[in-house]
Design a protein around this motif. Sequence first.
Motif, PDB file in Angstrom:
ATOM      1  N   PHE A   1      78.313 -30.342  -7.641  1.00  0.00           N
ATOM      2  CA  PHE A   1      77.710 -29.929  -6.160  1.00  0.00           C
ATOM      3  C   PHE A   1      78.621 -29.701  -5.258  1.00  0.00           C
ATOM      4  CE2 PHE A   1      74.351 -32.804  -8.079  1.00  0.00           C
ATOM      5  CZ  PHE A   1      73.775 -31.902  -8.728  1.00  0.00           C
ATOM      6  N   ILE A   2      79.985 -30.059  -5.601  1.00  0.00           N
ATOM      7  CA  ILE A   2      81.035 -30.269  -4.726  1.00  0.00           C
ATOM      8  C   ILE A   2      81.426 -28.649  -4.008  1.00  0.00           C
ATOM      9  CG2 ILE A   2      83.427 -30.649  -4.180  1.00  0.00           C
ATOM     10  CD1 ILE A   2      82.987 -33.071  -6.046  1.00  0.00           C
ATOM     11  N   LEU A   3      81.616 -27.795  -5.020  1.00  0.00           N
ATOM     12  CA  LEU A   3      82.157 -26.303  -4.624  1.00  0.00           C
ATOM     13  C   LEU A   3      81.351 -25.622  -3.634  1.00  0.00           C
ATOM     14  CD1 LEU A   3      84.193 -25.211  -7.683  1.00  0.00           C
ATOM     15  CD2 LEU A   3      84.855 -26.615  -5.937  1.00  0.00           C
ATOM     16  N   GLU A   4      80.027 -25.632  -3.918  1.00  0.00           N
ATOM     17  CA  GLU A   4      79.169 -24.769  -3.028  1.00  0.00           C
ATOM     18  C   GLU A   4      79.183 -25.724  -1.625  1.00  0.00           C
ATOM     19  OE1 GLU A   4      74.323 -24.154  -2.302  1.00  0.00           O
ATOM     20  OE2 GLU A   4      74.856 -25.422  -3.924  1.00  0.00           O
ATOM     21  N   TRP A   5      79.260 -26.893  -1.676  1.00  0.00           N
ATOM     22  CA  TRP A   5      79.302 -27.741  -0.254  1.00  0.00           C
ATOM     23  C   TRP A   5      80.592 -27.465   0.228  1.00  0.00           C
ATOM     24  CZ3 TRP A   5      82.360 -31.708   1.202  1.00  0.00           C
ATOM     25  CH2 TRP A   5      81.915 -32.296   2.367  1.00  0.00           C
TER      26      TRP A   5
ATOM     27  N   TRP B   1      80.695 -23.578   1.710  1.00  0.00           N
ATOM     28  CA  TRP B   1      79.639 -23.600   2.887  1.00  0.00           C
ATOM     29  C   TRP B   1      80.305 -23.877   4.261  1.00  0.00           C
ATOM     30  CZ3 TRP B   1      74.243 -22.445   3.284  1.00  0.00           C
ATOM     31  CH2 TRP B   1      73.724 -22.863   4.302  1.00  0.00           C
ATOM     32  N   HIS B   2      81.049 -25.252   3.999  1.00  0.00           N
ATOM     33  CA  HIS B   2      81.546 -25.997   5.310  1.00  0.00           C
ATOM     34  C   HIS B   2      83.169 -25.482   5.658  1.00  0.00           C
ATOM     35  CE1 HIS B   2      78.135 -28.704   4.377  1.00  0.00           C
ATOM     36  NE2 HIS B   2      78.011 -28.556   5.767  1.00  0.00           N
ATOM     37  N   LYS B   3      83.578 -24.922   4.768  1.00  0.00           N
ATOM     38  CA  LYS B   3      84.743 -24.431   5.186  1.00  0.00           C
ATOM     39  C   LYS B   3      84.503 -22.763   5.775  1.00  0.00           C
ATOM     40  CE  LYS B   3      88.519 -24.103   2.253  1.00  0.00           C
ATOM     41  NZ  LYS B   3      89.515 -24.766   3.110  1.00  0.00           N
TER      42      LYS B   3
ATOM     43  N   ARG C   1      79.809 -17.615   0.074  1.00  0.00           N
ATOM     44  CA  ARG C   1      80.178 -16.795  -1.219  1.00  0.00           C
ATOM     45  C   ARG C   1      81.456 -16.251  -0.985  1.00  0.00           C
ATOM     46  NH1 ARG C   1      75.574 -17.390  -4.018  1.00  0.00           N
ATOM     47  NH2 ARG C   1      73.527 -17.257  -3.029  1.00  0.00           N
ATOM     48  N   LEU C   2      81.894 -15.867   0.143  1.00  0.00           N
ATOM     49  CA  LEU C   2      83.222 -15.191   0.296  1.00  0.00           C
ATOM     50  C   LEU C   2      84.221 -16.371   0.089  1.00  0.00           C
ATOM     51  CD1 LEU C   2      82.775 -13.279   3.448  1.00  0.00           C
ATOM     52  CD2 LEU C   2      82.717 -12.451   1.402  1.00  0.00           C
ATOM     53  N   VAL C   3      84.241 -17.490   0.277  1.00  0.00           N
ATOM     54  CA  VAL C   3      85.210 -18.720   0.007  1.00  0.00           C
ATOM     55  C   VAL C   3      84.776 -19.012  -1.391  1.00  0.00           C
ATOM     56  CG1 VAL C   3      85.658 -20.987   0.468  1.00  0.00           C
ATOM     57  CG2 VAL C   3      84.951 -19.567   2.301  1.00  0.00           C
ATOM     58  N   TYR C   4      83.722 -18.983  -2.047  1.00  0.00           N
ATOM     59  CA  TYR C   4      83.425 -19.478  -3.439  1.00  0.00           C
ATOM     60  C   TYR C   4      84.071 -18.534  -4.510  1.00  0.00           C
ATOM     61  CZ  TYR C   4      81.074 -21.902  -7.073  1.00  0.00           C
ATOM     62  OH  TYR C   4      80.784 -22.588  -8.281  1.00  0.00           O
ATOM     63  N   ALA C   5      84.268 -17.111  -3.906  1.00  0.00           N
ATOM     64  CA  ALA C   5      84.806 -15.986  -4.838  1.00  0.00           C
ATOM     65  C   ALA C   5      86.479 -16.416  -5.015  1.00  0.00           C
ATOM     66  CB  ALA C   5      84.600 -14.974  -4.180  1.00  0.00           C
ATOM     67  N   GLU C   6      86.891 -16.783  -3.879  1.00  0.00           N
ATOM     68  CA  GLU C   6      88.265 -17.330  -4.155  1.00  0.00           C
ATOM     69  C   GLU C   6      88.369 -18.357  -5.148  1.00  0.00           C
ATOM     70  OE1 GLU C   6      91.973 -19.362  -3.684  1.00  0.00           O
ATOM     71  OE2 GLU C   6      90.139 -20.047  -2.739  1.00  0.00           O
ATOM     72  N   PHE C   7      87.340 -19.685  -4.927  1.00  0.00           N
ATOM     73  CA  PHE C   7      87.273 -20.603  -5.716  1.00  0.00           C
ATOM     74  C   PHE C   7      87.542 -19.967  -7.388  1.00  0.00           C
ATOM     75  CE2 PHE C   7      85.398 -23.724  -2.860  1.00  0.00           C
ATOM     76  CZ  PHE C   7      86.757 -23.781  -2.077  1.00  0.00           C
ATOM     77  N   GLU C   8      86.526 -19.140  -7.673  1.00  0.00           N
ATOM     78  CA  GLU C   8      86.383 -18.654  -8.917  1.00  0.00           C
ATOM     79  C   GLU C   8      87.689 -18.174  -9.466  1.00  0.00           C
ATOM     80  OE1 GLU C   8      81.732 -17.634  -9.541  1.00  0.00           O
ATOM     81  OE2 GLU C   8      82.692 -16.111  -8.073  1.00  0.00           O
ATOM     82  N   GLN C   9      88.615 -17.536  -8.479  1.00  0.00           N
ATOM     83  CA  GLN C   9      90.023 -16.961  -9.170  1.00  0.00           C
ATOM     84  C   GLN C   9      90.819 -18.075  -9.833  1.00  0.00           C
ATOM     85  OE1 GLN C   9      90.328 -13.715  -9.064  1.00  0.00           O
ATOM     86  NE2 GLN C   9      88.146 -13.923  -8.429  1.00  0.00           N
TER      87      GLN C   9
END
Length: 583
Positions: free
Chosen positions: A257-261, A264-266, A517-525
């Motif tokens: 559950f860490i990456l979504e959270w 979101w907060h970043k 989702r914009l931040v998460y997309a960067e995580f997925e890279q």
Amino acid sequence: MADDQNTLDTPLSYDEIIDTRGLRVPFVQNIITPNIEKPLRNGRYEAGELRHLQSLLKPDDRLLDLGGGLGLVAATASKLTPEGEILSVEAHPGLLPMIREVWRLNNVDNAELKHGLIANTAGAAAKFYARTDFWASSAEPHSRPFVDEYDVETLGLDALIHAFRPTIISCDIEGAEEALFDGLDLSGVRAIVLETHPKVYGVQARDTLLDTLKVKGLAARPQPRPTTVYVLERYPDWPPQNPRTLLATCMKDEGPFILEWLAWHKAIGITDIVVFSNDCTDGTDALLDHLDARGDLTHLPNPASQFGSGYFQPSALNYVQTMPVFRAADFMLSIDVDEFVNIRTPEGTLQSLLARVPPFDVLSISELNHGSNDQTSFRPGWVTDQFPAHASPHPGRWRAKVGVKSLTRLSDRIEKVRNHRPDLAVPPEDAIWLNGSGKPITALAEDATENGLDSRGARDLVSLEHFALRSIDSFLVKAWRGDVVIKGKQVSNAYFRRRNRDSHREMDLSKGQSLARLVYAEFEQDAELMKRHDACNKAHQDRIDALNADPAYRARRAEIVNIAAEQKTPPPAKGTDGDIQSS
């Protein structure tokens, strides 16, 4: 300091000195009438104004005291401004000797007294009407009978400000303040303590007066209760631009559950995140280490573990407040990984929230519990997608009180930040404490043990979406893991029952999700990051499988499933025992 003399001064006669709030006041009976005597003796006379000044004054301040009264404001300020100066103006000639005597008894040596009426600009002498109770005396004759009248010089506030250069103004002049500040340059004034008199000039004129001062950069502190005394302060940095906001949290086995959270907060504007972990078995620590290496957060072992303590969260919060990141922060927030700060402005950001509320010390955000949403099994994915349904955001009185987490503005007005709310370094009545609708509240300031709030009408701008349960299987992992706050504290079935509320879908999460989702997309890279994330998902499912192989946990799982089913069953019709009635 020298002061004006007046031929109407008469010797004072008194044989008692009253001690009020640490000040010595001569009991002159023709001045201290019964209406004044009692509040003076019990310390309530001018208590609000004096308390506000005590919270504002600095040692080198220059106080302009408009409406000197008994001289208490100046005498109090003198003790607080040893390097500053005080100019007190009083229109009532009969009070001038009283003020001087109060100052003499209290060793006031940095104040000057002027006799005169106050107006926007200087003018011809005007009538002043004295009444039996001196505090009712004024420049208008019609509000009540007067016992004497005097011709008194009119002093211009514009000239006084230019010559004296005050940093603080205290004003209590019985209604003459209505248009007093129009057109004046108040750029050097940091704050005003203003007694308004809407009974003299009306509520609309009072609001116009406050608006005039707001345009000049002096905004009124939020008032939780109706009042006539306003503190107006200059906030040159509000809303602060690009503030640093620190989020501190503890984690144990929260890997899926860490990456979504975090995204979101970043995305909403949290700039610094410190995560303390302990005793992880699902790869949480490895995931956090990689995020630390990337610069997304700071990951530290929980200091409680290092010293054999079981108080994980208190230890972590105490430690983070010794770190440089805390000293550099403008705001701080302590939340858990199952809590999402949902900012309900069109922009959805912390910056937009600050722009919509007045300056504050604390803004407490009411939680909104999201139930299990009929989900029994764990599925990897975003909790904000899977568990959108929640408890009523408009509960009745008996369910209105909920827990809060608090956005704390870090300053010398705050003593210490705790999990739900901070401890104050100022008296409770001086704190500016808001709820999630930006409205002033008093309950949390007045009771340092209180961690909850009446949530009715308290989520207009921001709410705390609490996904405490997730799926039933994930809840059982949480129960196996134990409480993240205190070692050995268990998560009970009653915990599930209280929080499994999901009959409403009114709270919109889409703005926060779209930003995240914009931040998460960067995580997925980052392939390594996602590899560790996937490993956490697998470890979580493996733990679920192991628990379900345990007869005790299977039995508990069945209990939880039954509780959830019972909560979905409508209550029996009123007047029945629950059985189906025959026609």
